[in-house]
Design an enzyme around this catalytic site. Structure first.
Site, short mmCIF file in Angstrom:
data_model
loop_
_atom_site.label_atom_id
_atom_site.label_comp_id
_atom_site.label_asym_id
_atom_site.label_seq_id
_atom_site.Cartn_x
_atom_site.Cartn_y
_atom_site.Cartn_z
CE LYS A 253 -4.70 0.11 1.65
NZ LYS A 253 -5.62 -0.01 2.77
CD GLU B 16 -18.90 -4.01 8.89
OE1 GLU B 16 -18.98 -5.17 8.44
OE2 GLU B 16 -18.15 -3.14 8.40
NE ARG C 180 -21.99 -5.58 4.29
CZ ARG C 180 -20.83 -5.48 3.68
NH1 ARG C 180 -19.71 -5.65 4.34
NH2 ARG C 180 -20.79 -5.22 2.39
#
Lengths: 683, 683
Positions: free
Chosen positions: A301, A393, A421
């Protein structure tokens, strides 16, 4: 001929004088390039992203990480015929630049500009829409089934990160795909840096894949046996057997990615995701397979940050550039170096830190939003009381329910949009048993990210659930006090909702104080309150206007007030801090005002929201029945509900979106003034 | 001394004259037994379950399958100090019988009797509540973290089926547990028969574990090499190396359960789940481990059915006893052999079959509820157009979105209560792009299963979502027509909701006809409609009552009508078949009736529901603004919203629950009559 400046890190290419024919902004143009030119393009695009995001803000690190993968995909496959499904969608900048949107790239995330996510309404190359995580494999399965049913012939490619793979629905989809054995390619964009420390067994396993320790170990030993047996007279059958064992060991038992293989997905990789040639080769290899494939690509990243590291002054203020874990995935536009205003997230997370010593059973849970919610610091100070469960979640909420049942005081910090979610878990695991789980609902209301991220459902959804207390503070200190009070007193679930914005009166924060969170508060001065409720001084009826403001809209109402006052109108402003339960006493007082006009204000959908709760209160069944005679005396009131009407709200700065939706102070003032005028006309 | 009749299959034990000291109904009593006595108890309990469920109905097969596991758990562990977390909760009957509830077992699932699921309010031995699948591991993780934080010392045991393991949140939890490495025991109750054909790669993998083909294969070959090398003069080092490879192959590479091991959970098994001794031994072995463990237990759903198979007449009507796949998990009480009335599920699934030839792009999706939703037959007739994705509501919805985007017409058949699992996918993947996914929402409204299964949130949740059309038919033919019309015309998502009950006018079904689903329908005769809307014949104002009934409540309103008419009242009954959009024209007509009293009727929460939508319509922002002058002329109406008030509804027969909640025809009639009387008093 367009020749890019290659920069220091590209000296090899620069020496070869490789150049690009022109600005590449379509897959067709891309396919004309050589592999060397692709490498150069990767560099060029990386620089363009960095420069552009300084202006627009956005997801820098993940897009720098996926440059070569995206180039490879468009080089090997044929979008839009082949369907590219970008998980989360925020790593699609390179894809956007290569599919006709390079020139508009500087409008990224700007109001009416390019979306920060993918959306088929923006380009035919965006095969679907995404903003939330872990959906791409399900979409790919659906599209592959459709393709096969319709006897079409294209490829379906899902790109998913190691973070997205922790989401339960991605695992559901992989499981199903392994059964269906349809032609889907999953590109696993695996970046260890994207993972916080709480990554789950799966990510740890993937790390081990990369080490391939086991495989090398066993393979080397078998090789050694073979070598040692070289001099020994063995029958061909025995030799064959040994070969067979080696082969099976290699192929069956320790293929890197055995977990995927066991689930029915063919695995290849890991490959270096920043070597364009390797990416192109690997994609070409799996391109014509007809069974489900997963290609494991290891990326970094923020790849290409070197300039930022070398020139820290230039990149000052763009926190992502530090690359310190936890990685700041999203950058804000570079702005003049003003002291950063404290956000509600800051206030909330600081309150958790402040409360930790006095609430030893309090723990904090976040589903991969530790940074956005400001919980990183809490996690550092109280690592043993901090649980980042990754993008889970559902698990986060049910785990919290288990904790609450077992005697802890869990605080779940979650974005409003991601709470969607876990609605079943909120109902089934938290609310039915009335467990004291506290939800710190961040980004409640409008956010700049657009349709997928608007926090507009939470009030309507949560207030429908029995046992819930649904709160929203008017300012920083009230947020602190609500959290404090909930931790002290909550007998059941409590949601405390706040917007993604700087906190009102952030500097005025002091000691915690218990507050009656479900009692509403007059914000007008005593004289005015008297005027309304003391019949001797009763005002003209057409001026009886009460603003019932919930959460962030309290401040909006207060800012609207001077404009309204200018017109000679003096509405009462009430801090309606609980959307559930309602303050019955307060409502009885208000609704007994003759000819009162009530305006409800909330930053959420009107459908089913706070205003709707007020309407239900007025029209409640008991209101019509003899059993509660007091209610019968209430005049039928005039109520207007301000909030977000029935549509998905686009992206753009929060204040623009608020104004668009009639929720700026100006719009509220206009509405109230019109309302009073209209009433004058009618009477 | 209490001696049970052991039955034919128990002849071995019977010969040994093993007996049980008394009726065992507590863990303490259980722990006194010998292993032989445990086996006998297993048989006794099995018989008791079969006999009892003939009276009460319930989940027969899964409970017969888990007898020995439950006995073993209570034998080895100490509930309630140790926490038993039963996934789904419907396989807890044995647990209930052994924890003080054996005598009340005949009240199972009866109104005010024992719940068919677990609930800590019923017993301290029920460590948590469950009705939905796949939550137990998350709860266990939460409780283990709480235990460790509170420095307690008990065990936490999650029991989960192979079906439950397909649910994304279970995988999230296992992933997290593998990272946390806390002391949790997962008992995987693996029954192949419980799985429909669409089981996912994971279940296929587990099947392979049981075959342990790979492992046996490689191990045998290495053994063979060793044998062949016996005569060959090898150095001790080479011998050791070969041993090492064997050991590592065994231990590292092909442990059955390598997937779990790789994710950080220690795996043991598979063991025979119907051998009490094996279960007790296996549990004793893992009992004192401090790392996460998974014990893989293979069971047979419906174990002990032999009597049923031998005596098919006796068990006539109890479909579960056939054990034909798909297994009927749930049995209904044995009743006189009357022809079974067609349910709405039957009508819906038959409509799908009837529509399949004329809608070649229609596909049907179900998340493991093929049988309950009546889709088994569709799956048999159109296997290539039928997708049972296992317990994966999230994946089901997003996959459908992908299909719709790619040109199919997906119909998702899903229970209202399970749709809660996929709210984010409904919003994020279906609604934002306005995709024509059709949701057949089964069990919308009250069901006998109780709190966890009530279908009471769907209207409120769905109508808040932009782009959605939310429908509910008044009878069987209307359901057919709605589905037909949606498939033909839908430009966006459509939810069609129906209750778990026999279909109204099921025998009157005929050809499909397109209907204007979002236009409401007068159900009163023309004379009455004339009376209301023709001012010359205007009735006394206090009698102007309009019943706006949604879905199943239409029939209720019609049944209430004669009782209301008897009092000289003649309310209009309107089939308000769309909760979204509302029929604006119809509402304008109604609200222009002077002094009209409106009663909304819905089988769902009043909070945010259909009635609430009517209130919002009346009080909409535009109503207060000059821009829509027509609205200004509407008198402020009197509206009462009937529906389910803000509480979780217990278990019991649907008609009892409807009456309890004021939604029986009687209650509605009473309400309307009182309403009219009250108005008389006021005027």
């Amino acid at each position: 001929m367009h020749t890019v400046q290659t920069g220091n890190s590209m000296y090899a290419l620069a020496r070869q004088e490789i150049s690009l024919p022109k600005i590449v902004s379509s897959p067709e143009e891309l396919k004309q390039l050589s592999l060397e030119q692709l490498t150069l393009l990767a560099h060029e695009i990386r620089q363009e992203i960095i420069q552009n995001l300084n202006k627009t803000g956005g997801h820098l690190a993940s897009n720098l990480g996926i440059v070569e993968i995206t180039l490879g995909m468009h080089y090997v496959f044929d979008s839009p015929a082949d369907k590219f499904l970008w998980d989360v969608g925020h790593q699609s900048y390179v894809h956007k630049m290569l599919t006709g949107r390079r020139e508009q790239f500087d409008t990224l995330r700007q109001y009416k500009g390019l979306s920060g996510f993918i959306n088929p309404l923006e380009s035919e190359h965006d095969a679907f829409l995404a903003g939330h995580s872990s959906t791409s494999v399900s979409l790919a399965v659906g599209m592959a089934l459709a393709r096969d049913h319709l006897k079409q012939n294209h490829k379906v490619i899902a790109v998913i990160g190691d973070g997205g793979l922790t989401g339960g629905m991605a695992l559901e989809a992989i499981n199903h795909l392994g059964h269906l054995r349809r032609n889907v390619l999953i590109i696993l964009n695996d970046n260890e840096m994207s993972i916080s420390e709480n990554v789950g067994g799966f990510s740890q396993y993937m790390r081990r894949i990369k080490e391939t320790f086991f495989y090398r170990d066993i393979k080397e030993k078998i090789d050694l046996i073979e070598d040692l047996l070289d001099d020994v007279p063995l029958t061909p059958a025995v030799r064959k057997l040994i070969e067979g064992v080696k082969k099976e060991t290699k192929e069956r038992f320790d293929t890197p990615g055995i977990v995927f293989e066991k689930l029915g997905i063919n695995y290849s990789g890991p490959i270096d995701g920043h070597n364009v040639e390797a990416v192109v080769n690997a994609l070409s290899k799996v391109k014509d397979k007809t069974t489900p494939q997963i290609l494991h690509v290891v990326t970094q990243k923020g790849k290409g940050y070197a300039p930022a590291e070398e020139d820290s002054i230039k990149f000052h203020g763009v926190s992502a550039f530090s690359l310190e874990p936890p990685l700041s995935e999203k950058v804000e536009p570079i702005q003049p170096p003003v002291p950063k205003a404290k956000t509600y997230s800051d206030i909330f997370s600081q309150a958790l830190i402040d409360l930790a010593p006095i609430e030893p059973h309090m723990v904090a849970i976040t589903p991969a939003t530790a940074e956005g919610s400001g919980l990183v610091k809490f996690g550092k100070v109280y690592p043993e009381r901090f649980f980042d469960v990754a993008i889970c979640e559902q698990h986060a909420v049910t785990m919290a329910a288990g904790m609450a049942k077992a005697g802890l005081k869990p605080v779940v910090s979650i974005y409003s949009t991601f709470l969607q979610r876990a609605m079943d878990q909120v109902i089934h695991d938290v609310a039915i048993l009335n467990l004291p789980v506290i939800f710190g609902i961040d980004r409640g209301g409008l956010v700049e990210d657009g349709e997928t991220h608007q926090g507009v459902f939470d009030i309507a959804f949560l207030r429908t659930i029995p046992n819930f207390t649904v709160l929203a503070p008017k300012n920083a200190q009230e947020l602190r006090n609500m959290l404090f009070t909930a931790l002290k007193e909550a007998q059941g679930p409590v949601a405390i909702r706040f917007p993604r914005d700087k906190a009102i009166e952030a500097d005025g924060c002091g000691a915690f104080e218990p507050i009656p969170s479900t009692k509403w508060e007059f914000l007008s001065n005593e004289n005015l309150t008297d005027k309304y409720f003391n019949s001797n001084q009763k005002k003209a009826s057409q001026d009886n206007i009460v603003l019932l403001a919930h959460g962030a809209m309290v401040d909006t109402a207060l800012r609207a007030l001077p404009m309204i006052n200018k017109k000679g109108l003096e509405p009462l402003v009430i801090n309606a801090r609980s959307a559930k339960p309602l303050d019955h006493e307060m409502l009885m007082r208000i609704f007994n005002l003759p000819e009162c006009k009530i305006v409800t204000l909330e930053e959420g959908f009107v459908s089913g929201g706070f205003g709707s709760a007020i309407l239900e209160w007025v029209h409640r069944k008991e209101f019509c029945q003899l059993s509660e005679p007091n209610y019968l005396k209430i005049p039928r009131p005039h109520i207007s509900c301000l909030g977000i009407s029935d549509h998905f709200v686009e992206h753009g700065a929060r204040d623009i979106l608020l104004k668009d939706n009639g929720l700026s102070a100006d719009s509220v003032a206009d509405f109230v003034i019109n309302l009073a005028q209209m009433q004058h006309m009618l009477t």
